[in-house]
Design a protein around this motif. Structure first.
Motif, short mmCIF file in Angstrom:
data_model
loop_
_atom_site.label_atom_id
_atom_site.label_comp_id
_atom_site.label_asym_id
_atom_site.label_seq_id
_atom_site.Cartn_x
_atom_site.Cartn_y
_atom_site.Cartn_z
N ARG A 93 42.19 33.13 41.80
CA ARG A 93 43.39 33.97 41.68
C ARG A 93 43.15 35.18 40.78
N TYR A 94 41.99 35.27 40.15
CA TYR A 94 41.70 36.35 39.22
C TYR A 94 40.50 37.16 39.69
N THR A 95 40.51 38.43 39.33
CA THR A 95 39.34 39.28 39.54
C THR A 95 38.71 39.55 38.18
N LEU A 96 37.52 40.09 38.19
CA LEU A 96 36.88 40.47 36.93
C LEU A 96 37.73 41.51 36.21
N ALA A 97 38.32 42.42 36.96
CA ALA A 97 39.19 43.44 36.36
C ALA A 97 40.38 42.79 35.66
#
Length: 73
Positions: free
Chosen positions: A43-47
């Motif tokens: 559910r998360y990106t590196l950004a």
């Protein structure tokens, strides 16, 4: 799930020496836990993870050893 993400040795079928593998119930629970872990991370990106009100570079360059309270999601 990542193709080589093994939470325990028994998930790698060809290399597992575990004698109780055919009757093991822990493997099912560990598989569910690993899947849930991956689902949350998906559910998360590196950004997303690099967003911060406090500059990460400031925190990393702070050699005074002070900690920041309240750090977290």
């Amino acid at each position: 799930m990542e193709p080589c993400f093994f939470i325990a040795e028994c998930f790698e079928f060809r290399k597992s020496p575990c004698r109780i593998m055919p009757a093991c119930q822990l493997k099912k629970a560990l598989f569910e836990a690993a899947s849930a872990f991956q689902d949350v991370l998906d559910r998360y990106t590196l950004a997303d993870l690099l967003k911060s009100h406090v500059s990460l570079s400031e925190l990393l360059s702070n050699r005074g050893g002070s900690s920041v309270s309240g750090a977290g999601p």
